[in-house]
Each structure stands twice: as structure tokens, then as C-alpha cells.
Design a protein around this motif. Structure first.
Motif, PDB file in Angstrom:
ATOM      1  N   GLY A 195       0.815  -1.210   0.000  1.00 53.05           N
ATOM      2  CA  GLY A 195       0.000   0.000   0.000  1.00 53.05           C
ATOM      3  C   GLY A 195       0.844   1.253   0.000  1.00 53.05           C
ATOM      4  N   LEU A 196       1.949   1.232   0.760  1.00 46.46           N
ATOM      5  CA  LEU A 196       2.840   2.388   0.802  1.00 46.46           C
ATOM      6  C   LEU A 196       3.489   2.640  -0.556  1.00 46.46           C
ATOM      7  CD1 LEU A 196       4.534   4.577   2.205  1.00 46.46           C
ATOM      8  CD2 LEU A 196       6.106   2.775   2.939  1.00 46.46           C
ATOM      9  N   LEU A 197       4.016   1.592  -1.193  1.00 46.06           N
ATOM     10  CA  LEU A 197       4.722   1.764  -2.460  1.00 46.06           C
ATOM     11  C   LEU A 197       3.777   2.234  -3.569  1.00 46.06           C
ATOM     12  CD1 LEU A 197       7.116  -1.328  -2.445  1.00 46.06           C
ATOM     13  CD2 LEU A 197       7.640   1.053  -1.875  1.00 46.06           C
ATOM     14  N   SER A 198       2.556   1.695  -3.604  1.00 44.15           N
ATOM     15  CA  SER A 198       1.614   2.132  -4.639  1.00 44.15           C
ATOM     16  C   SER A 198       1.223   3.594  -4.442  1.00 44.15           C
ATOM     17  CB  SER A 198       0.362   1.249  -4.631  1.00 44.15           C
ATOM     18  OG  SER A 198      -0.345   1.387  -3.419  1.00 44.15           O
ATOM     19  N   THR A 199       1.207   4.050  -3.184  1.00 42.48           N
ATOM     20  CA  THR A 199       0.869   5.443  -2.906  1.00 42.48           C
ATOM     21  C   THR A 199       1.988   6.384  -3.329  1.00 42.48           C
ATOM     22  OG1 THR A 199      -0.438   4.662  -1.026  1.00 42.48           O
ATOM     23  CG2 THR A 199       0.015   7.010  -1.118  1.00 42.48           C
ATOM     24  N   VAL A 200       3.233   5.901  -3.286  1.00 42.17           N
ATOM     25  CA  VAL A 200       4.352   6.711  -3.779  1.00 42.17           C
ATOM     26  C   VAL A 200       4.112   7.091  -5.239  1.00 42.17           C
ATOM     27  CG1 VAL A 200       6.814   6.720  -4.319  1.00 42.17           C
ATOM     28  CG2 VAL A 200       6.024   5.768  -2.156  1.00 42.17           C
ATOM     29  N   GLY A 201       3.676   6.113  -6.044  1.00 41.98           N
ATOM     30  CA  GLY A 201       3.381   6.407  -7.450  1.00 41.98           C
ATOM     31  C   GLY A 201       2.244   7.392  -7.609  1.00 41.98           C
ATOM     32  N   LEU A 202       1.251   7.312  -6.710  1.00 42.64           N
ATOM     33  CA  LEU A 202       0.109   8.226  -6.795  1.00 42.64           C
ATOM     34  C   LEU A 202       0.521   9.668  -6.544  1.00 42.64           C
ATOM     35  CD1 LEU A 202      -3.053   8.687  -6.844  1.00 42.64           C
ATOM     36  CD2 LEU A 202      -2.930   8.429  -4.360  1.00 42.64           C
ATOM     37  N   VAL A 203       1.344   9.903  -5.507  1.00 38.60           N
ATOM     38  CA  VAL A 203       1.653  11.276  -5.099  1.00 38.60           C
ATOM     39  C   VAL A 203       2.885  11.839  -5.803  1.00 38.60           C
ATOM     40  CG1 VAL A 203       0.597  10.869  -2.853  1.00 38.60           C
ATOM     41  CG2 VAL A 203       3.062  10.602  -3.104  1.00 38.60           C
ATOM     42  N   PHE A 204       3.594  11.011  -6.600  1.00 34.84           N
ATOM     43  CA  PHE A 204       4.788  11.510  -7.283  1.00 34.84           C
ATOM     44  C   PHE A 204       4.477  12.707  -8.167  1.00 34.84           C
ATOM     45  CE2 PHE A 204       8.872  11.452  -9.241  1.00 34.84           C
ATOM     46  CZ  PHE A 204       8.658  11.724 -10.580  1.00 34.84           C
ATOM     47  N   VAL A 205       3.305  12.689  -8.811  1.00 35.44           N
ATOM     48  CA  VAL A 205       2.958  13.783  -9.728  1.00 35.44           C
ATOM     49  C   VAL A 205       2.871  15.119  -9.001  1.00 35.44           C
ATOM     50  CG1 VAL A 205       1.751  12.301 -11.366  1.00 35.44           C
ATOM     51  CG2 VAL A 205       0.495  13.256  -9.448  1.00 35.44           C
ATOM     52  N   SER A 206       2.791  15.084  -7.646  1.00 37.09           N
ATOM     53  CA  SER A 206       2.755  16.323  -6.877  1.00 37.09           C
ATOM     54  C   SER A 206       4.037  17.129  -7.040  1.00 37.09           C
ATOM     55  CB  SER A 206       2.542  16.013  -5.389  1.00 37.09           C
ATOM     56  OG  SER A 206       1.387  15.238  -5.182  1.00 37.09           O
TER      57      SER A 206
END
Length: 717
Positions: A195-206
Motif C-alpha cells: 500500500g505504501l509503495l503504490s501510494t508513492v506512485g500516486l503522489v509523485f505527480v505532486s
């Protein structure tokens, strides 16, 4: 003014403060004001680490961009660097693609104001976005100094309010004490490392806006110092605000409340700005959000308009774009960029396309790291950057591979969109630019050092491997919606009745125990795991053993009362919900589950969604969610145009770009097609794609094509 290649040079008017303002203003928008709720839904309190880790992924691109910009401080940034390293063909693809991606992202930022402005005023968002675009266009034409001045004001306002938010938030955390903090952060990683690693991909665009400033490198005073320093200071600011801000949100909001909140900053601020006269705290956050989205739009126009200027200097596009106005600005590029933004704002679903363009930006980051490697290995004596990236080449290797991994996490549609943008660039190069350019990139210097050795059989070998691999299957939102069941709820149904009905349908579809499914949906609502906003609810679960996501769309014309979460202290918390989206996904695909939820959330945020949803007939609810004509139903009957497809393999079909067969209905069963699936007589195909592709297929084969798509998968009522 000096001369560059026969064209007037841009004036150096941007200071360190301007570099900082452009970089910082390009980063703060949805990443801070929208995503934290979705991030904690996927990672729990460890979302704080996700924002921190995501900042590490941008480091290689930032260091590489700083090195290239100090070695070649010219307008056009990424285009200029890629062109000089890989040659004009790659430069054309990178320049046109990046310009389009920046246009889409800037337009999307202006649309994004709506969620926060809706707290106080009900105004049409698109006309406001068009008006703001025109205002920023005028400011940009007036001069880089004026544009930088506006950007400084917006960023100063934004950062000041966010720092005030952080100080007040940390004070609130201290007042509540360590015991309360420990409770809020336990368990820290409820969804595991995945869950943590998949969230990294989500927020990278920030963080993706950080490198935009390189496109105005030619206008920066003392670029050797100001460019890298401004970008580093900007990244430190953004990382601090993101990490500490999310830390505060997790600490002061109940976990289940935060996970379902689409405006988490405003909610958090209301909880500890209660000492201010109401609603002063909320007003401050709305001002900060508006400043964030406006600064992103303004910086986007400034950055994007330099790409046509640089490409025109190199004769890759008409020379008129290389001419500067009497204000010393690339007015033609500014007008075309602003005009394209307005066109997209008025005519297309800007949110969906802007998100698709994120994959191209990630590809660009990978190419920029490759560019540094090529420039260093070329042995060109005149390549003398004022700032050199640390940890070379390990930093660049990580920077090449990291974005590619994130692209793979984004799904098939963004990848297809990226290939489409590459194809457009290649077509423009071969039909327009090639005969006008006599230039090659530094990569040929590398070949010279290698002795021009090549293996002619490698190309044949790779083509054979590509044929064997085929195309991987991954469910985008359109695919999931194409399979979705649709329910028009009766006027007397309550939430429990609705959950029972949906659970029964899903249990029969995916072989899951109906009682367990019903209980998990009900418990999820009581715990606050179900996002609820503006008459829409998104109950969602991840289950073991599922092959792919499934969705049920429910419309209630009269509205269904939602029970309050157990944590709610509000007595009269019973909103009427007119749209339910029940989503179940494979337990081992957390990133895909979150992408679908985020995409649905962005679709329902459209200003006219609820009007379209409540006004559609039952079959038209899919189109109400997607917003455009995306479906076509074809029945393969002998003697018809569609009958010519009988016996063909799916991989052999001549489909318009961006169109694909999502579902095959065969003898009462639903078949998910693969490349080797052979079509049979009486098959009913549900095809998804963009409106142009769907119209082409309808003209070619006939079929059901209307707002309701009469022959779509079974509808329940």
C-alpha cells in the motif's frame, strides 16, 4: 539585445526569487489540496512516508535538469536538451509532447479551483478558467518580469498561508499530547508495504512541476547559481509542506474521516482554526488553494510558451514563432499556448486527458537523465555545466528506471496516450522538419567513441520478441464501466436494502459469499471508509481471488439516506445520495484500485455531473459518468457488415487508435477478450474508445450507438 542564431535573445530578467516562485508555484495544486485523503485511504498514516519517498524520485530529474540548464541555458528547457543530445527527431517528439502536456496540466489546474471555490460561491468553473487564461496571457505578453511578479505574489500568498497552517497544526498536535498522536498513528502501515509503495506512485505527480523552470533558463540571471539553488529551495519547501502538512492532517482528523475527504486541508484547518472568527480559517485555506491553482496555470503558460520559441529557432516549426514582441516576449507562442488551453477547456474532458499526459512527463524525466549520460560520454569539450549532478552515473540510472516503473503502475491508457503523442511528433518531424534541419545530436559523438559498431541482427531479434509478447491487459476505468451492472433504485429503498441488492448481484458475478460482502460494505460505511460528497458515495472493497475489478452503478432519483459513520459527532448526518459506485478490486492490486477510485472522484467533480446523472435514462448512466460517447455495441450476425469479423482473432482486427473490445457477450456469458480470442457468430461486442474512433467503427460496421448504448451489458432495475 544580443543575437542568437539570427533571432533576438530573451532578456535576462528573472532572479533567484523568480526561479523559486515558478518552481514552487508549479507544484502546489491537487497534490496537497486533494490527494492526501486518497493517499491515506491507500497507505494509512504511512502516507507521510509516501510523500517523502516520492520527493526522492524527483531528485535525479532535478539534478539532471539543473546540470543541463547551466550548461545550455536556452529557452525550451527539456526540448533543447533532448534535441542537442539525441538529435532533432527526438527533440521534435519531446518538444511537441511536453508543450501539449504542459498545456493540458495548466488548463487542468485552473479547472481544479472548483472544489474549493464551491465552499462559498456557485460559479461556472470553465468560463472562469477561460477568463483566467486570458488574464495570464496578457500578463505573460507584457513581459517575463511582470509574469514573475505575479507569480511571486501568488506563491508568497500561498506559502504564507500554508506555513500558518503548519504552525497552527503543529501547535494543535502538541496540545493534544503524545498519547493522542500515538493513537492516530497506530497502526502506522495498516495496508502493508504494498500500500505504501503504490501510494508513492500516486503522489509523485505532486512534484512533477519542479523542473518547469528550466524552459525559461535563458531569461535567468546568473543561471549557474540561481537555477540549481532555486530548484533545490523549491523542493525543500514543497517536501516540507507536503510531509508536515499530511502529518498534521493524519494527527488531527479521525482516520476514517480523512480517507473519505476530498478537501482534507479545509477540514483539518476548521478543526484547529476555531479560535478565529468563523469562517476565517476556511477562507484562508480557500485563498491558498485558489493561489495554488492559479500559480500553476500562470507558470504553465510561461513555461509552455518557450517551447514553440525554441523549436522555431531550430526550424522545427514555422519561423514566425521565433519572433519576439516589442515587450521582448515570445507573443506568438504565448497566444498559441493560451489558445490551446482555452480550446481544451471548452471542448474536451480536460481532467481525463491531463492525467493521461502525466505518463509522457514521466517518460521525459527518464529521457533527461539519459541526456546527461550522453552529454558526459560524448566527450564534447564545450559541454561545461556550471552545476554538475552528484552521484553520477548512479543517480541518472535510478532516474531513468524510476519513472518507467511509475509509468507501468499507471495502466494501459496513459501508455497508449504517450505512444500517440510520440507518433504525432514523429509525423511532424518526417513531413515538415526533416528537410529543414541539418543537425545531429551528441549521441553521434558517443557512437564515434564506440567505433560505430552495430549488430544488424539485434533489430530483427527485438521485433520477433515484440510479436511474441503481445499486449498486456489491464482494466482502465472505461473497461470497468463497460462491464458494470446498472441499478435504478426504487424510491422506497434504504441504504441497507441497496447494499443487500448490490451484494447479491456481485456475489453471483465473482463467486464471493453474499453475506460477507454485505457485512463488509456496511462495516466500511460505519467506519467511515466510504467517501461521500455532493450526493455521491463510493463504497469500495479489495477482495482476495478476484481476476479484475467490478463496478455497480446505482442511481436514486429521490435520494437514499446514508447512515452516519460511528465516529461522526454530527447528529443530523443523513445526506441524500443520488449516485452510488460500488467498486470491488483484487486485493493484490492496490494501485489499480486507488487509480480507479481517483478517476471516478475526478469525473463526479465535474460541474454538470449530477445534472447529467439524474437526467439520464437508465442505460445512459454509463455515459453520464464518462461524460462523452465512449461505447459501441456490435452483434456479429451473418450477412451484416459486422458479420465480416466472425472467425477473426482479436489481435488481427483493424481497430481505430485508442479503441478496443472490452467485453464479449457469448451464449449468456461474459468473456474478457485477449489477443488470441477468436470471434464467433452471434457474439455481442462492447467496444470502448474515444468518440472519433467509436464513430468510425459505427460507420464501418453499424451497431448500437446512442447515449444509452442500447445493447450494453445487462441493466438492472
Amino acid at each position: 539585445m544580443s543575437i542568437l542564431g539570427g533571432h533576438t535573445r530573451l532578456r535576462k530578467e528573472l532572479t533567484l526569487l523568480d526561479v523559486y516562485a515558478i518552481s514552487t508555484g508549479a507544484m502546489f495544486s491537487s497534490g496537497f489540496f486533494l490527494l492526501p485523503g486518497l493517499a491515506t485511504a491507500q497507505a494509512g498514516p504511512s502516507a507521510v512516508l509516501a510523500y517523502l519517498f516520492a520527493s526522492f524520485f524527483i531528485l535525479p530529474a532535478m539534478f539532471s535538469m539543473a546540470e543541463l540548464a547551466t550548461a545550455m541555458p536556452r529557452a525550451g528547457g527539456a526540448y533543447y536538451f533532448i534535441d542537442r543530445a539525441l538529435g532533432p527527431m527526438a527533440g521534435t517528439v519531446g518538444g511537441l509532447g511536453t508543450w501539449l502536456a504542459l498545456v493540458l496540466k495548466s488548463a487542468f489546474a485552473l479547472i481544479g479551483m472548483g472544489a474549493y471555490l464551491a465552499f462559498f460561491v456557485d460559479i461556472p468553473i470553465r468560463p472562469l478558467a477561460v477568463l483566467l487564461t486570458l488574464m495570464f496571457m496578457v500578463v505573460n505578453i507584457a513581459g517575463a518580469k511582470e509574469t514573475g511578479g505575479l507569480q511571486r505574489v501568488l506563491v508568497f500568498l500561498l506559502v504564507s498561508i500554508l506555513l500558518f497552517f503548519i504552525v497552527q497544526g503543529l501547535a494543535e498536535v502538541v496540545i493534544r499530547g503524545p498519547a493522542e498522536l500515538n493513537r492516530q498513528y497506530t497502526p502506522f502501515m495498516p495496508f502493508g508495504v504494498g500500500g505504501l509503495l503504490s501510494t508513492v506512485g500516486l503522489v509523485f505527480v505532486s512534484y512533477a512541476g519542479l523542473t518547469k523552470v528550466a524552459s525559461v533558463a535563458e531569461e535567468v540571471r546568473n543561471p549557474d547559481r540561481n537555477l540549481p539553488l532555486g530548484m533545490i529551495l523549491s523542493l525543500i519547501t514543497a517536501t516540507t509542506v507536503y510531509v508536515v502538512g499530511v502529518f498534521i492532517m493524519v494527527a488531527v482528523l479521525e482516520p476514517m474521516e480523512l480517507r473519505s475527504d476530498l478537501t482534507p486541508v479545509a477540514t483539518a484547518a476548521e478543526s484547529f482554526f476555531d479560535w478565529l472568527p468563523e469562517p476565517t480559517g476556511l477562507i484562508l485555506i480557500v485563498i491558498a488553494a485558489v493561489a495554488a491553482f492559479a500559480s500553476t496555470g500562470n507558470a504553465g503558460i510561461m513555461s509552455a510558451s518557450r517551447y514553440p520559441l525554441a523549436m522555431a529557432r531550430d526550424r522545427l516549426i514555422p519561423r514566425r514563432f521565433a519572433t519576439l514582441s516589442r515587450f521582448g516576449t515570445p507573443s506568438a507562442g504565448i497566444i498559441v499556448t493560451s489558445g490551446a488551453m482555452i480550446l481544451f477547456l471548452v471542448l474536451v474532458d480536460i481532467e481525463g486527458i491531463a492525467k493521461l499526459a502525466s505518463a509522457f512527463q514521466l517518460l521525459l524525466f527518464s529521457m533527461l537523465n539519459l541526456t546527461v549520460v550522453i552529454m558526459r560520454q560524448s566527450g564534447i569539450d564545450s559541454y561545461d555545466p556550471g552545476y554538475r549532478s552528484p552521484l553520477y552515473p548512479g543517480m541518472q540510472i535510478f532516474g531513468m528506471l524510476g519513472p518507467l516503473w511509475l509509468i507501468a503502475e499507471m495502466g494501459r491508457l496513459p501508455i497508449l496516450f504517450t505512444f500517440g503523442m510520440i507518433a504525432i511528433g514523429l509525423l511532424w518531424y518526417f513531413y515538415y522538419a526533416q528537410q529543414r534541419v541539418v543537425r545531429s545530436g551528441a549521441i553521434f559523438h558517443v557512437f564515434e567513441k564506440l567505433g560505430r559498431r552495430r549488430f544488424s541482427g539485434l533489430d530483427r531479434e527485438l521485433r520477433d520478441i515484440l510479436k511474441e509478447r503481445g499486449v498486456p491487459h489491464e482494466d482502465p476505468l472505461e473497461d470497468v464501466v463497460a462491464r458494470a451492472l446498472v441499478i435504478d433504485a426504487a424510491s422506497d429503498q434504504d441504504f441497507d436494502d441497496l447494499v443487500s441488492l448490490v451484494s447479491g448481484e456481485l456475489a453471483g458475478l465473482v463467486q464471493v459469499d453474499e453475506d460477507e460482502l454485505r457485512e463488509r460494505f456496511v462495516v466500511g460505511r460505519r467506519a467511515g471508509d466510504t467517501p461521500v460528497t455532493h450526493g455521491v458515495a463510493l463504497p469500495h472493497l479489495r477482495l482476495p481471488g478476484l481476476a479484475h475489478p467490478e463496478l455497480v452503478l446505482v442511481r436514486s432519483r429521490t435520494g437514499v439516506r446514508m447512515p452516519a459513520p460511528d465516529y461522526s459527532r454530527v447528529v443530523d448526518f443523513s445526506p441524500r445520495i443520488h449516485a452510488f459506485f460500488f467498486l470491488i478490486s483484487p486485493e493484490d492490486e492496490p494501485a489499480q484500485h486507488l487509480r480507479i477510485l481517483a478517476e471516478i472522484a475526478s469525473r463526479i467533480d465535474a460541474e454538470d455531473f449530477m445534472e447529467r446523472w439524474r437526467g439520464a435514462d437508465t442505460d445512459g448512466l454509463r455515459q453520464a459518468l464518462l461524460g462523452e460517447q465512449h461505447f459501441l455495441s456490435l452483434t456479429l450476425a451473418e450477412g451484416t457488415n459486422a458479420g465480416t469479423l466472425i472467425g477473426q482473432l482479436v489481435r488481427e482486427l483493424d481497430m481505430p487508435e485508442g479503441s478496443l473490445i472490452a467485453v464479449i457477450h457469448r451464449a449468456g456469458k461474459i468473456v474478457v477478450p485477449r489477443g488470441g480470442t477468436r470471434l464467433a457468430a452471434d457474439d455481442r461486442l462492447t467496444v470502448i474508445g474515444d468518440p472519433a474512433g467509436i464513430a468510425e467503427l459505427e460507420a464501418r460496421y453499424g451497431g448500437s450507438l446512442s447515449e444509452g448504448s442500447r445493447d450494453l451489458p445487462e441493466t438492472l432495475s
